[in-house]
Structure formats: structure tokens, C-alpha cells
Motif scaffolding. Sequence first.
Motif, short mmCIF file in Angstrom:
data_model
loop_
_atom_site.label_atom_id
_atom_site.label_comp_id
_atom_site.label_asym_id
_atom_site.label_seq_id
_atom_site.Cartn_x
_atom_site.Cartn_y
_atom_site.Cartn_z
N VAL A 227 0.74 -1.08 -0.03
CA VAL A 227 -0.04 0.02 0.09
C VAL A 227 0.87 1.04 0.05
O VAL A 227 1.84 1.49 0.79
CB VAL A 227 -1.01 -0.06 1.29
CG1 VAL A 227 -1.86 1.29 1.16
CG2 VAL A 227 -1.90 -1.34 1.32
N LYS B 105 -2.43 -1.36 -3.68
CA LYS B 105 -3.05 -0.10 -3.54
C LYS B 105 -2.34 1.07 -3.49
O LYS B 105 -1.26 1.21 -3.11
CB LYS B 105 -4.09 -0.24 -2.16
CG LYS B 105 -4.95 -1.44 -2.15
CD LYS B 105 -5.93 -1.34 -1.00
CE LYS B 105 -7.05 -2.39 -1.00
NZ LYS B 105 -7.94 -2.25 0.43
N LEU C 221 -8.37 4.83 -1.26
CA LEU C 221 -7.10 3.94 -1.49
C LEU C 221 -7.68 2.77 -2.36
O LEU C 221 -8.49 2.40 -1.99
CB LEU C 221 -6.61 3.39 -0.13
CG LEU C 221 -5.58 4.09 0.60
CD1 LEU C 221 -5.07 3.13 1.99
CD2 LEU C 221 -4.15 4.18 -0.27
N VAL C 222 -7.24 2.81 -3.59
CA VAL C 222 -7.88 1.98 -4.67
C VAL C 222 -6.60 0.93 -5.13
O VAL C 222 -5.68 1.09 -4.86
CB VAL C 222 -8.30 2.89 -5.86
CG1 VAL C 222 -9.23 3.89 -5.32
CG2 VAL C 222 -7.22 3.69 -6.32
N ASN C 223 -7.30 -0.10 -5.58
CA ASN C 223 -6.48 -1.23 -6.37
C ASN C 223 -5.75 -0.62 -7.39
O ASN C 223 -6.24 0.25 -8.69
CB ASN C 223 -7.10 -2.27 -6.80
CG ASN C 223 -6.33 -3.43 -7.27
OD1 ASN C 223 -5.87 -3.29 -8.61
ND2 ASN C 223 -6.21 -4.50 -6.38
#
Length: 1166
Positions: free
Chosen positions: A577, A615, A657-659
Motif C-alpha cells: 500500500v 493499493k 485507497l484503490v487497487n
Amino acid sequence: MSTAGFNSQNGTGTGQTYVNGPSQNPIGLQQLPGVSYGITHQPIYNPMQSKAPAPPGPGLYPSGPYQPIPPTSSYQPGPPIPSYPVPSGQALLTRPPMGGPPPHTPPQSASPSPGPRMPPAQATPPPPIVSSSSYYPNPQQPQTVAPTWMYNTAPPLIGPSTSLTTPSNCPMGNHVTPAASTATLPPPPPMSSAVYSSVPPPPPSSAVYSSVPPPPPLCATQPTGTSMPTISNQGFTQKGPAPPPMNPIAPHAYPPSRAPYGPPPTGPPPTMKPTLPPTGPPMASATPPPPKADAQGGGAVNSTLPLMEPDLQEGDIECPGTVAGNGPQAPNNYNHVENKMAGMSPAGQHFGHYPSLPPGYHNTAAPHNSSPMHPAMQATTQPYSHAPQPYQQSPGGPGPAQLSPSMAAMSLQSSTPEALRVVNLLQDRNLLPPTPVSAPTPCLPQDLQKINCSPEVFRCTLTSIPQTQSLLNKAKLPLGLLLHPFKDLSQLPVVTSSTIVRCRSCRTYINPFVSFLDQRRWKCNLCYRVNDVPEEFMYNPVSRSYGEPHKRPEVQNATMEFIAPSEYMLRPPQPAVYLFVIDVSHNAVETGYLDVFCQSLLDNINSLPGDSRTKIGFITFDSTIHFYNLQEGLSQPQMLIVSDIEDIFLPTPDSLLVNLNECKELVQDLLRSLPGLFQKTMETQSALGSALQAAFKLLSPTGGRMSVFQTQLPNLGAGALQSREDPNQRASAKDIQHLAPATDFYKKLALDCSGQQVAVDLFLLSSQYCDLASLGCISRYSSGSIYYYPSYHHQHNSAQVECFQKDLKRYFTRKIGFEAVMRIRCTKGLSIYTFHGNFFVRSTDLLSLPNVNPDAGFAVQMAIDENLDNMQVVSFQAALLYTSSKGERRIRVHTLCLPVVSSLADIFAGADVQAITGLLACMAVDRSVTASLSDARDALTNAAIDSLSSYRQSVLTIQQPGLLSPACLRLFPLYILALLKQKSFRTGTSTRLDDRVFTMCQLKYQPLAYAMLMIHPSLYRVDDLTDEGALNINERTIPQPRLLQLSVEKLSREGAFLMDAGTEMYLWIGRNCNPNFLNQVLGVPNSSAVPDNLFTLPELDTAESQRTRAFIGWLRDQRPFFPSLHVIRDDSQRKVCFMQNMIEDRTESALSYYEFLLHLQQQISK
């Protein structure tokens, strides 16, 4: 266990639970009046004691109430570990509020002794004053039993001794150490108690080698009929949160001293005979000793954070209730998936009696485009570059007779080694070798040395460990380790196995230095516990043979990496992340860094370490906080602005927070548009603290890496700071103020981040004061990195722009480990008491590293708690547990073996001058922050005085005039002077406060090889490069010019000289430089035509240009950061930066090297 010793350097004063950072020093404690703690009841060696009797001076750390603190401990039983993540509304970290500064104010240094320190000289500045600040006590003064700061020793255990009996140290087995035969021995000679009693040392004229008693007999194995000590199954790791102690607490036994020193031995060296193991009760009782108290008083361990250590031993390294050999018996898999450990044997050769590995296992070579290492780093691995030779071992293991000749060769009594060659520093001026200094090779049997850990990874200040603390005190040398545990290695064995074999008592990983008593039992080389060999370990899938556990790769390699089974996890490994927190104020936009950052991330977005779960997220800030909705399905990113910075919240927690793989197009659109969004902003305020709080909330559920970009002093909201620098005091010769943080806000937030597996990396790009001393805490206590670019501007400082671009590329693409923990173990009798680096200490010896990167170094200080006179070798093991970016739980283990010696001569012969300098630099940084810069400078000077004085008094056989040093320490005064003139510690020279603090951070954080270039740069003449002795790498010829002394005497106006100062390079062009060089390399007719701001060499199609560019490029390739190049004319304004690194020359505020040597001689001869 009390926290007073740790809190003293954390600024908490009393009872505070926040520990970590510069170092945790439980050793800084006041000694009880009238009591002496030592192996033989001698006064403890005190580095900070005054050179003459005086009131106790300031210690390395401010004092507090006396609290005995054991050097190491295990966790106390705590509450059950909660599930992950933490339930909403639950406190993340319970602790009392941070206190103010310690109540104790260190007294001022003792006044200097009357009389001149040096012979008067014309226009010579006064020499450094030797004050009460010293790393060592006065060797000529009897030490009083007054409250003192102790060094190289841990405080004693207070209270009743435990019932645990010290185990037998025999057999001391390893690759060449036996454990099989029985021997009959003559009765031991009578022992005298006079040797290490509190008596004056022998006269200086005593022979150096005559004062060395014969080597102790080697341990034989247990005689027939004597059963091995039995250990109850309580030594196993049981399920549940309460662990057994890491190391059993042994009683402090003080064996009788050895015979007094006698005349020199005559004839051949004495025969080394096996001895019977000591008799007595078994090694341990059925009940393990009670665990020691937590280093933080039980309050610093976050009871709500998702701890990864089931029994709190090595994080997940300790399996919950699983003992090696008791798990499912699955076949092993030996992988070779990493670029790792240098020094493995080539195909067809093997370590000792172990067969060579099949082609599928053998370590692959380094990538084709990788270049050999810089000599400064390559030299450290030379002892390990040769393939080991095979040797035979009897079926029952090597016997004492096989070991004795090898160990006898370790004795330095027969002849004076090169390391002890006497050097008169005042006469031998050209002491700098023409090639980089290499690490000394430990005096071990050849078979052990060839499989020992590389000094690039694991390095000790003393390659020969003293038998006792009192012997170490006499040597006046620091004992410590320097580590580079996650270093990018060209080769490394990687093993997948359902059973990771470890000692049931101390949890040491099986390694090349254990001994196999037979096929079914092995003896730990750290605690000497006899362990059973698991059934699965009996089978070697490499050779497809059964019954040869000593041929397993785990017992062939000092550096190993294990892919941990599921028992080592409490939750699924976290994904990679990445959250970027970006300053977009007017000052930030003016610097132009935003365009460089966005473009660099766009170029490297596909190279970010991770997998399908990776992420990514972005937060920008000025006086408000801006979030970006990047949810899949949107046509473009959405900006969400939160103006309430006092009570920060996340507007849409699920879409920030995105893939990365699913939303890559939206991320790329944001990066392309971000610089233009704030191009015309006039917002000048910076709410950094609130932005960090928002980022912490966003990352808390998963953990990850927070990258913060800041260009000015935070002046709004939480964590707001005010300027503390007085520009008029930059060149002050007095103490430097404001090296400590102005607020504990950033430290508190860093500890919260560490508890949730979040690391914070700080990029500081500013031409103004930013209070790095305060802001740096956010990275230091969360195991992050700090990058500093003073005077950054995209138009006016192109060298910084290029450096920023190169550093970003490395930062985005380098390997990373998440949710890591590291523990360093050492042989029974040794202890670790101080840590240096960026981390949080979760218990007394467990380092919490939310992120670990391959560019981070660590250092520890050590003490000798118990006599080591029954041992020939000791071992150290560092175990790093981490989650890879691919979601694998891995354990990297490094094991180092060093000999034990009984004479001061042997100790000095094994001194590693660069490691000693690196450790002293870390200690001096701490001393500067907690006491004063002048105290740190005095202590550095006294370190050189005390070590050379000890050598003269205790080792030299014939007293001679001059300043005498052993050859191995001949560069020690030069390195100490270099430290005194280094940006961190220099006075009288204009130095910006942020520049000084940043170099201090680098000394604490950088691995030794890189730090030494900052301390003592390398100087080369490059206008006459030839192919003689050159390296040939990838069809390129790399010249190898010789190193020059850092003095103007070595410069010539007819030449060109390259200085490599680690983070910067300078190419100085003489006024009458060879026109051919100027034309062929720089493309100008004469030196006056060289541009003022030239930062790159033109690519000319000439042999001279190719040689010069190849050499500079090769130097740059040897370090993870990018050093900028400054081409300087003889009349350039930047010439002062080049000349400030001429360490051997005198300046207005500092002595020359020769004057410094005269000062040392005067102090030693007092």
C-alpha cells in the motif's frame, strides 16, 4: 522493567512508555554507592568519566532515578492479541502523555587542566579541550566507585538469582568442533585470584606477549556414562500470548581468576588438550526462569495493534505452539529466487564436507548489467571471495585433535602480526593506503572463516571478542555490531520448508556454527542447548539422501532466507500500500518539484513493488486537506476538500485507497493533471500535521508506506512549528542549540504509525529552515527514510533536480519489506543494550520495522555479562521477519562467528577501525542531542586518546618516543579528526541547522560503507587516467586511480582531481590544468572557460572522456543514492565546499592533522 534508562534519550523524563530512536540505552544508570558491578568485582569501564577525578560529568544520556535494567528480556505475558483490524473506536495506543525534558540537567564539562596543551605555535588555534566528556576513563587514574555512566557493559540484575544453572559450554561444537571423544586430563593448575582483582596494571615495560596466558584447553565432549542434561518440555514454545524468555537468565557466576601473568613462553606453543566438561547440576531446571520485565514498563506495547508475533519472540518468527519437527511433514522446496548473498562457492565446490548443490539450487550470478562493487565495499568481501576447500570429517563429527591445530593458529603469541606492527604516527605521514580500507578478517580456522557472514552485512568493531568485561575495559575500545540486514545481495539461498529448525530454548535458527552430536541431536551455538533433529530435517532433497542433516543448506550458509509457513502468521500478509502526501502550497509550486514527482511516478508506476492487491492513494495539502476519489467507474478523479483541519476526517474512506491495477488509468490522469491544479495558488500556509493525521487514519486498517513531500516549515494546525534557527549563530564556535525536537507531536504520531504497520518517508525540499530536528521524528520512529534537498529549485539548481529524479526512481522501484520485525541474538554471556537506526523498540530487543528497505543500516552496542573463558568462539545472529511485496512471509537470517581471546594484544589486532569509527559516530550523534555538541566532540577526541594510551601502556613491549599506534588503528586519529570536521560536529564553520541535523540522521541510518565516504571522502587524480590496472565491466574499461590524502599538498594546478564525498562529488580543475584533458573531457580550451554551473560531463567521443565518465558512473553505481557532481574551477565560489573536505589541512577553527596528532601525544604523555 523500568524505563528510566530508555526514556532518558527519548526526552520523556520519567516513566514514559515511548522508547526508540537514536538508541535505547538502559546502561545509562547511576551505580549504587559502594558497589562495583563487574565480572570480577572491578569498577566498570566508563567511557564518559573525566580524565581526572571530578564530579560525574554528563553521560551519553541524561540520568534519571536509578532503575536496574537487564540488558535483554522477553515479553511479559500480556493480554490476548486482538483480531485485525482494531475495532472502531478502540484506542490505538495506550500511553501516558509525553513529558517534558528530563529533570536532570547534565553538569558542565570539567574545567581543563592547567598549563598549555600543545607547544606554542604561530597562528595556531587552541587545541580541543579535554573535558569530563569521554567515552573512556582515564587509564592512569584509579577509578572510584561513584555513580557513573557505564559503557560496554550492561547493568547487573538486581534481586535474587534464579535457580537456573549455567550450562556446560562443552562441547563447543561447530563445523570443525567435535562432540564425540572422551579424554583424560591432568588436574588443573591452581588458580590465582590476583589477575583481575582491583590492582594496578603491570608496568608498561612488561612484554606484550609474556602477559598472555596460554590458550585455554579446548572443551572435550561429555565422558562416557555421563548423561546429557535433560530439559523438560517446558522449554518448548507453547500456544498463547505469554512466551518463554528469549534467553534463560543465568546466574552471575564469577569463576576464579586465571594465573597471573608470567614470563614469556618458551618453545613451541602449548599443546591444546581437551578438558572434561564441568560437573554440576543439569543445564536448566524443569521450570523456565521467570521472564524479565518489559523494557517499557508494560505500557509501550500496544495491546490493540495486530502484533505479528504469536509468542512475541521474533514476531511471526516464533510459531504459535509449533516446535520444529512437530508440524506436518511436507517435502522441502529449495528455491533460488532472489539476487542475494555474495561469496557463495562456485559450482563444483562445497563448504567443508557438504556436497555441492545441484544446478537447480546453486545461486545464480548477478545480472549481466550489474557492475562490480566499489573497492571500498568490494574490499570488505575479499576474504569471502574464494571458494572454500573441502575437508574431511569423521562420522561422529570433527574431533578435538582436528580443531586444535586450527585454533592454535589463532594465537598471536608466536609472532607479531601485521595488525600489531608499531607505527609512529608523527613520523609515518603517508598512512592512507592507495586502495580502500578492507574489513579485517577474523582469526578463525579457515573452514569457519570461509562460511562466515560477509562484513557487508554483519560487522563487529572487534573481530576478536575479549574473554571478560574487565579486559574489554582495559582495551578502551567500543564493542558493537553494524548491520545491513536487508541489503541487495547478488546471491542468496532461499528455502521453503514446513519445518524451520530452531533452538527450543533461545529460538536461534540452525546455522553453520552449531554442532551435531550425532544424526539426531544438534547443539545450539548461542545457549548450548541440545536439540533434537526433526524427522523432516533428516532428509536432504538436494542430495536426495537421508540421515545427513549436516549437509542441509541451512547448515552451509551464514546468510539464509526462509519462506515462512502459515504458522508464522496471525493474519494474511498485508498488500503493498502506497500513500503519497504532497505539499501544494505556493512555496511548493515555486520550487517546481511537483512536475518532477508526477512525471517520475508516471514513468515508474508499473515498477512499483507489489502484486494484484497493490493499493495506491493521494493526499495534497496547503491550509486545507485535499483527498482524491479514484474509485473504479469514475470518468476522472474527484477532489474532496476538508477545511476543518482541527478535527480531520475521511470523506469517503472506501474510495481513497484503490487497487492500482484496477484504477491505473484514473491514477495516471491524476498525475498528469496534478501540477496544473495548483499552478496559480497563492496559499502560503502548510497544515502538515493535519495531513499526516488524515493519512494515518487512511492507512491504519492495512498498514503500508506513507511518502511525504514538504517544502516549508509547518505553520498551521496540529504540529505547527516556529523557526528556531539564528543565522548569525551558524558559524558559532560554541554549542549548537536546537538539535532536539521542538515538539513531541511527530514522535507520538510516528509511534501510532508504527503500531499500525505504517512507515513514513520524508522528502524535504526547501531553501528555508524547516526544523528537520522535529519533522525527522516522523520517519525515525516509524522506520522510514529521510531525503533532504536544500535550496531545491527546478531552474536555479539543476544538480538537485537530477539528484531528486534519480532518488525517486530508486525509491519507487527498490525492494521493500512490510510489517517487519528484527531481533539480534548473541552467545550466552554477551548482551545488547543500545540500538542505533530508524525503528521502534517493541520490547527490549525486538525492533519494530513497519517498512524495511535495502538502504537502511543499524548499529548496536554490546556488553560482556559473563566470563567467556570456556569458549573459543561466540556467535551473533540477526533475524529479520518481513512480508514481501508479493505477499510472502519471509525470514532473513545472518549469523556471524568470531573468536574469543584472552590478551589485549589479540583484541587490538582484531580492531576494525572503520566499524569503530561508525559506531562512535552514532554515539556522538546521541551525545550531541542529549547533552551538547562540545561534549560529543570532547568524547570523540578522548576516544582516540584512551585507545592509544591503552595500547602504549598495556601492549607495547618497548616504550618508544612518539605517538605510537598499532597498524590496524593507524587511521583512527585521522577518522576522529574527520568526524570533528564533518558537518555534523564541526564548529566555527557556517553550517545551516537543517544541514547539520540531516548529516546526523545519515550517520545513524546509513550502512557503514556509505557513511565512511561522508566521514572521510575519497580523492583521486583524474587528468592522467590510464588503462593500467583497470577493470573491464560489460565491455567498459573502468580506470582505478590511487587514493590520495585529503590535503592541498596533494593538489596540483596542472591537474584535475575528483573528490567523492558520498552524497556529492566535486571535480576540481586546476588553474593550469592540462589543455588536452580540458578539451578531450570538458570540451573547453582552458580552465577559465569552464562554466560556473557545470553538473554533468559532456559525452565526447574521446578516450579520455570515456574513461572519466566511466569511472564517475562506476562510483555512482556502487551506492543506492545519486551523488550530484559539481565541476569547480580554482577560482569558483564552490571551491570552499571542496576545500572544507581537506581534512588534513588546518583551518581557522580546526587543527591540522599533524597538530591534532601533537595534541593527542601531549594528552597521552601526561
